[in-house]
Design a protein around this motif. Structure first.
Motif, mmCIF file in Angstrom:
data_model
loop_
_atom_site.group_PDB
_atom_site.id
_atom_site.type_symbol
_atom_site.label_atom_id
_atom_site.label_comp_id
_atom_site.label_asym_id
_atom_site.label_seq_id
_atom_site.Cartn_x
_atom_site.Cartn_y
_atom_site.Cartn_z
ATOM 1 N N VAL A 118 0.827 -1.214 0.000
ATOM 2 C CA VAL A 118 0.000 0.000 0.000
ATOM 3 C C VAL A 118 0.857 1.258 0.000
ATOM 4 O O VAL A 118 0.586 2.203 -0.764
ATOM 5 C CB VAL A 118 -0.979 -0.021 1.189
ATOM 6 C CG1 VAL A 118 -1.727 1.321 1.288
ATOM 7 C CG2 VAL A 118 -1.977 -1.159 1.041
ATOM 8 N N PRO A 119 1.915 1.339 0.848
ATOM 9 C CA PRO A 119 2.764 2.552 0.747
ATOM 10 C C PRO A 119 3.391 2.733 -0.628
ATOM 11 O O PRO A 119 3.503 3.864 -1.127
ATOM 12 C CB PRO A 119 3.823 2.313 1.823
ATOM 13 C CG PRO A 119 3.174 1.401 2.805
ATOM 14 C CD PRO A 119 2.317 0.491 1.965
ATOM 15 N N ASP A 120 3.810 1.611 -1.236
ATOM 16 C CA ASP A 120 4.374 1.731 -2.585
ATOM 17 C C ASP A 120 3.327 2.222 -3.588
ATOM 18 O O ASP A 120 3.631 2.989 -4.509
ATOM 19 C CB ASP A 120 4.935 0.388 -3.041
ATOM 20 C CG ASP A 120 6.165 -0.021 -2.234
ATOM 21 O OD1 ASP A 120 6.808 0.898 -1.682
ATOM 22 O OD2 ASP A 120 6.463 -1.229 -2.167
ATOM 23 N N LEU A 121 2.082 1.733 -3.399
ATOM 24 C CA LEU A 121 1.006 2.184 -4.279
ATOM 25 C C LEU A 121 0.766 3.689 -4.124
ATOM 26 O O LEU A 121 0.605 4.416 -5.118
ATOM 27 C CB LEU A 121 -0.276 1.407 -3.984
ATOM 28 C CG LEU A 121 -1.506 1.792 -4.827
ATOM 29 C CD1 LEU A 121 -1.254 1.532 -6.305
ATOM 30 C CD2 LEU A 121 -2.743 1.026 -4.347
ATOM 31 N N ALA A 122 0.760 4.163 -2.882
ATOM 32 C CA ALA A 122 0.572 5.594 -2.635
ATOM 33 C C ALA A 122 1.723 6.393 -3.235
ATOM 34 O O ALA A 122 1.522 7.478 -3.815
ATOM 35 C CB ALA A 122 0.453 5.855 -1.139
ATOM 36 N N TYR A 123 2.927 5.837 -3.085
ATOM 37 C CA TYR A 123 4.091 6.525 -3.654
ATOM 38 C C TYR A 123 3.989 6.584 -5.175
ATOM 39 O O TYR A 123 4.297 7.606 -5.801
ATOM 40 C CB TYR A 123 5.374 5.801 -3.239
ATOM 41 C CG TYR A 123 6.621 6.431 -3.805
ATOM 42 C CD1 TYR A 123 7.156 7.588 -3.248
ATOM 43 C CD2 TYR A 123 7.265 5.864 -4.913
ATOM 44 C CE1 TYR A 123 8.301 8.168 -3.774
ATOM 45 C CE2 TYR A 123 8.402 6.444 -5.441
ATOM 46 C CZ TYR A 123 8.919 7.587 -4.873
ATOM 47 O OH TYR A 123 10.046 8.169 -5.394
ATOM 48 N N GLY A 124 3.540 5.498 -5.784
ATOM 49 C CA GLY A 124 3.390 5.484 -7.239
ATOM 50 C C GLY A 124 2.327 6.470 -7.709
ATOM 51 O O GLY A 124 2.507 7.163 -8.727
ATOM 52 N N LEU A 125 1.203 6.551 -6.946
ATOM 53 C CA LEU A 125 0.160 7.521 -7.309
ATOM 54 C C LEU A 125 0.684 8.953 -7.175
ATOM 55 O O LEU A 125 0.407 9.808 -8.021
ATOM 56 C CB LEU A 125 -1.070 7.326 -6.426
ATOM 57 C CG LEU A 125 -1.892 6.063 -6.699
ATOM 58 C CD1 LEU A 125 -3.006 5.912 -5.661
ATOM 59 C CD2 LEU A 125 -2.497 6.106 -8.111
ATOM 60 N N GLY A 126 1.423 9.206 -6.097
ATOM 61 C CA GLY A 126 1.984 10.547 -5.942
ATOM 62 C C GLY A 126 2.999 10.868 -7.014
ATOM 63 O O GLY A 126 3.074 12.012 -7.502
ATOM 64 N N LEU A 127 3.790 9.863 -7.395
ATOM 65 C CA LEU A 127 4.786 10.060 -8.434
ATOM 66 C C LEU A 127 4.129 10.408 -9.769
ATOM 67 O O LEU A 127 4.615 11.254 -10.526
ATOM 68 C CB LEU A 127 5.640 8.800 -8.564
ATOM 69 C CG LEU A 127 6.986 8.936 -9.299
ATOM 70 C CD1 LEU A 127 7.891 9.904 -8.559
ATOM 71 C CD2 LEU A 127 7.642 7.569 -9.420
ATOM 72 N N ALA A 128 2.996 9.755 -10.063
ATOM 73 C CA ALA A 128 2.285 10.041 -11.309
ATOM 74 C C ALA A 128 1.491 11.343 -11.226
ATOM 75 O O ALA A 128 1.280 12.018 -12.240
ATOM 76 C CB ALA A 128 1.351 8.879 -11.645
ATOM 77 N N ALA A 129 1.028 11.687 -9.988
ATOM 78 C CA ALA A 129 0.219 12.895 -9.838
ATOM 79 C C ALA A 129 1.033 14.161 -10.074
ATOM 80 O O ALA A 129 0.501 15.163 -10.561
ATOM 81 C CB ALA A 129 -0.413 12.936 -8.452
ATOM 82 N N ALA A 130 2.335 14.130 -9.732
ATOM 83 C CA ALA A 130 3.154 15.334 -9.871
ATOM 84 C C ALA A 130 3.224 15.823 -11.318
ATOM 85 O O ALA A 130 2.875 16.991 -11.606
ATOM 86 C CB ALA A 130 4.552 15.079 -9.309
ATOM 87 N N PRO A 131 3.630 15.012 -12.304
ATOM 88 C CA PRO A 131 3.643 15.523 -13.689
ATOM 89 C C PRO A 131 2.244 15.778 -14.234
ATOM 90 O O PRO A 131 2.064 16.651 -15.095
ATOM 91 C CB PRO A 131 4.353 14.411 -14.470
ATOM 92 C CG PRO A 131 4.158 13.194 -13.665
ATOM 93 C CD PRO A 131 4.154 13.646 -12.227
ATOM 94 N N ALA A 132 1.265 15.005 -13.730
ATOM 95 C CA ALA A 132 -0.105 15.239 -14.202
ATOM 96 C C ALA A 132 -0.595 16.627 -13.785
ATOM 97 O O ALA A 132 -1.173 17.379 -14.587
ATOM 98 C CB ALA A 132 -1.035 14.158 -13.666
ATOM 99 N N LEU A 133 -0.385 16.974 -12.516
ATOM 100 C CA LEU A 133 -0.805 18.291 -12.040
ATOM 101 C C LEU A 133 -0.014 19.401 -12.717
ATOM 102 O O LEU A 133 -0.561 20.461 -13.063
ATOM 103 C CB LEU A 133 -0.641 18.370 -10.521
ATOM 104 C CG LEU A 133 -1.569 17.457 -9.701
ATOM 105 C CD1 LEU A 133 -1.246 17.568 -8.218
ATOM 106 C CD2 LEU A 133 -3.030 17.815 -9.959
ATOM 107 N N PHE A 134 1.278 19.168 -12.919
ATOM 108 C CA PHE A 134 2.095 20.179 -13.576
ATOM 109 C C PHE A 134 1.645 20.383 -15.026
ATOM 110 O O PHE A 134 1.587 21.517 -15.530
ATOM 111 C CB PHE A 134 3.569 19.777 -13.517
ATOM 112 C CG PHE A 134 4.494 20.833 -14.048
ATOM 113 C CD1 PHE A 134 4.608 22.058 -13.426
ATOM 114 C CD2 PHE A 134 5.252 20.593 -15.184
ATOM 115 C CE1 PHE A 134 5.462 23.032 -13.924
ATOM 116 C CE2 PHE A 134 6.111 21.563 -15.684
ATOM 117 C CZ PHE A 134 6.214 22.788 -15.057
ATOM 118 N N GLY A 135 1.312 19.291 -15.698
ATOM 119 C CA GLY A 135 0.820 19.413 -17.070
ATOM 120 C C GLY A 135 -0.505 20.150 -17.135
ATOM 121 O O GLY A 135 -0.725 20.973 -18.031
#
Length: 368
Positions: A118-135
């Protein structure tokens, strides 16, 4: 345009280099399959502008088989900067996070995912959310810049229309004043010169009167063309100052150059716009009578009854041939427009005795 043509290839080369360096640091060149996935990801980045969604899909195998995620994150940013579908963007982020935590190859025995992932999943979602929000932020900034550009264009267009409206009003106002004042005076000069030309016995005076009459007619003709050009704006005019009042009616009638009687029956003062309308109506009627009905007599009546001011100018039939003076035929049109602006009406037409009448009615209190 030239800078953009040079900058785009350099940007593509830089992003491909970042993807390859990330794969090298993560040790993704250990097998041929991983090398193929890294190569596919690097090539997919070249498609991110024209086809951002397929480009992201092509980067997914690299995330699933290795820890090299830079290429996929770049593809997510490119997709977020161009798509307006937030559910699609969220789904891509979820796919990235899932591929990020899924083991490869999948274990043959035991669960694929555990609670500890679960922590890895949250980390992966946060990792993907950063460029998505920036875009998405870049896309919003681009839209805002475009909207500001549109607003600027609209404002400039409104300012242009406002300037044109002011210019049109000034042109129409100038045309009105030229017709009401200048034409009136010049036509009076022409009539007086024509009368002097016929009555005098002095050859020099006759020549001078002929010249004055000829120049007056030419001036009237030029004024007619100028008024026609100025009236192309078509806007209702505003008033200039100083403007005539009813106190000047006696002077106007006395200096009209024709036999005219004035009768005024008013209760109190009238509003300035009404006084100007009456003055201009009488002035136009006297000018028309002088030009088209020489030798006639004119009667001017201004009466106030039941909240309405009625102005009537009536001339008898002409006793002499009319002088061929040029006319733009805008006088009655302008008077009718002026009357309508004041809530009144203007009527004109021939009388049974071959004369002519002009009637202006203006209410001096609002109609209910």
């Amino acid at each position: 345009m030239k800078r953009r043509a040079v900058r785009r290839p350099l940007t593509d080369a830089g992003l491909v280099a970042i993807s390859l360096l990330d794969a090298w640091f993560q040790g993704s060149f250990d097998t041929r399959f991983n090398i193929a996935c890294v190569a596919l990801t690097s090539c997919a980045l070249l498609l991110r502008r024209r086809a951002p969604l397929p480009a992201f899909v092509l980067t997914v195998p690299s995330v699933l088989t290795s820890s090299a995620v830079a290429g996929s994150l770049i593809a997510i940013y490119a997709l977020a900067a161009r798509t307006r579908s937030r559910p699609l963007l969220a789904a891509c982020a979820a796919v990235f996070a899932a591929c990020y935590i899924l083991p490869w190859p999948a274990p043959k025995i035991g669960p694929i995912l555990a609670l500890s992932d679960v922590p890895d999943l949250a980390y992966g979602l946060g990792l993907a959310a950063a460029p998505a929000l920036f875009g998405q932020l870049v896309q919003a900034r681009r839209d805002l810049a475009a909207r500001l550009g549109e607003i600027t264009e609209v404002r400039e267009h409104e300012q242009f229309l406002a300037a044109q409206s002011v210019l049109a009003k000034e042109r129409a106002q100038l045309a009105r004043e030229m017709h009401d004042v200048v034409s009136h005076q010049v036509s009076l000069i022409a009539v007086r010169a024509g009368a002097l030309q016929v009555s005098t016995l002095d050859p020099d005076a006759k020549d001078a009167a002929t010249t004055i009459r000829r120049l007056s007619v030419q001036t009237l003709d030029e004024l007619r063309h100028m008024v026609s050009v100025l009236r192309t704006s078509g806007s209702p005019p505003t008033e200039l100052t100083p403007q005539p009042t009813l106190a000047q009616l006696h002077t106007l009638v006395a200096g009209s150059g024709i036999e005219a009687d004035l009768h005024v029956d008013l209760d109190g003062d009238l509003p300035p716009p009404v006084q100007r309308a009456i003055y201009r109506t009488v002035q136009e009627a006297l000018t028309n009578a002088r030009k088209h009905a020489p030798g006639s007599s004119t009667r001017v009546e201004v009466r106030h009854r039941d909240g309405t001011v009625r102005t009537t100018v009536t001339n008898t039939a002409p006793t002499r041939p009319a002088l061929p003076l040029p006319s733009a035929h805008h006088g009655l049109i302008g008077l009718r427009q002026r009357a309508e602006l004041l809530g009144g009406a203007l009527e004109s037409g021939p009388t049974p005795d071959r004369g002519y009448h002009l009637t202006l009615e203006i209410p001096i209190r609002p109609r209910r």
